[in-house]
Write an enzyme that holds these catalytic residues in place. Sequence first.
Site, PDB file in Angstrom:
ATOM      1  N   ASP A 166       2.348  24.845  27.841  1.00  0.00           N
ATOM      2  CA  ASP A 166       1.657  23.687  27.283  1.00  0.00           C
ATOM      3  C   ASP A 166       2.322  22.356  27.621  1.00  0.00           C
ATOM      4  OD1 ASP A 166       3.829  24.312  25.729  1.00  0.00           O
ATOM      5  OD2 ASP A 166       2.783  24.284  23.809  1.00  0.00           O
ATOM      6  N   TYR A 213      11.364  18.427  29.926  1.00  0.00           N
ATOM      7  CA  TYR A 213      12.537  19.274  30.107  1.00  0.00           C
ATOM      8  C   TYR A 213      13.479  18.733  31.179  1.00  0.00           C
ATOM      9  CZ  TYR A 213      10.758  22.833  26.960  1.00  0.00           C
ATOM     10  OH  TYR A 213      10.333  23.513  25.836  1.00  0.00           O
TER      11      TYR A 213
END
Length: 442
Positions: free
Chosen positions: A162, A240
């Site tokens: 996601d 990330y």
Amino acid sequence: MLGGGGFRVPLVYGALLGDRAEGRVTHVVLHDLDAARLGAVTRVLAEQAAGIPDAPTVTATTDLDEALRGADFVFSAIRVGGLEGRAADEHVALAEGVLGQETVGAGGIAYGLRTVPVALDIARRVARLAPDAWVINFTNPAGLVTEAMSRHLGNRVIGICDSPVGLGRRVARVLGGNPDEAFIDYVGLNHLGWLRGLHLGGRDELPRLLADPALLGSFEEGRLFGTDWLQSLGAIPNEYLHYYYFNREAVRAYQEAEQTRGAFLRDQQARFYAEMERADAPALKTWDATRAEREATYMAENREAAGAGERAEQDLESGGYEQVALALMRAVARDERATLILNVRNGTTLAALDADAVIEVPCSVDANGAHPMAVSPLPGHATGLVCAVKAVEREVLAAADSGASATAVKAFALHPLVDSVAVARRLVDGYRAVHPGLAYLR
């Protein structure tokens, strides 16, 4: 649904409940090794389905082969070692001064080393018991696990995440567009990709965003990375990548945190499942309150390190992986063509990687599966990082195949966020000491 006692299962079932089209899912089998967790999640699903006509029926089993037989789709969201294992991954890494996040750096490698053998066993069983099934993988590290399973399932395993969806929706909203009508030019590996364009009405609006510091700093990634750095990159990185671009700050924040993310989730979910042992506990209400707390604290250490503040209200909604899963199933089962960002085999999409390397990229999906769309080459800095991390993933796969601890050491040592071969050796020793599932390394 493998990992059917997992906390996020109600998100997927909720998406299925909202699908009223012809040919929708009619039966869901939950599989988990923990019967008590299965019982808790089954109660939540029953409350979700209350009053909804023709809701998909739900059964639960601890027998994997029974769960797989006759399946059209297999949704895999397992956690080998549980959240206790995730917390241990973080602790061992941070003690060596390196990142222990579950998909990035040392923590991601440790998680992969104990997950890949289990995922390969599942893939072999699917090939034998449900050869026509499509596997939708959400098990982390998603790209690595999808690539491992593809060795037995080929293109019939597709990984979902996601993060790119959430990023694209945030950028589209900031630009004043409808997220559901935007085309997101995104490419990389799972948790290692860049949004390089966002097309609304056929026009790429990303340059307008990058040229406006106020607009650029108004959403989560702008606050997390800083507007100057995003303008330098000329792209919006997946959240990330904060672990790479600001590694020293992220490690320090994790070391100074009162509790690591894995330990927080371990304790939080333990409270949820303990509460669910009470027969009179309101299942859906208890689950929803726990979920809201989970979303609000997501990547809290990174935001603290960046001075990004609390998450904005619009970012507290689910990232949408359950909607990606539903759209993927509909496209395959009904030949309803869709464009989705997925983890699939590279083919010829990225010239720097071989055909079997699993990448994360926009795909055209139809009854024949997911087909990666042509993309422009990555810039040199991104290509270098993608190739380095893919090489690490290949060493993890090789270590899982051979059981050679020297190969596991190599996987750790080659990762850009592990700064010493000596540290890599201590990490392997440390992880073997706390994870019985790594006893195969010798």
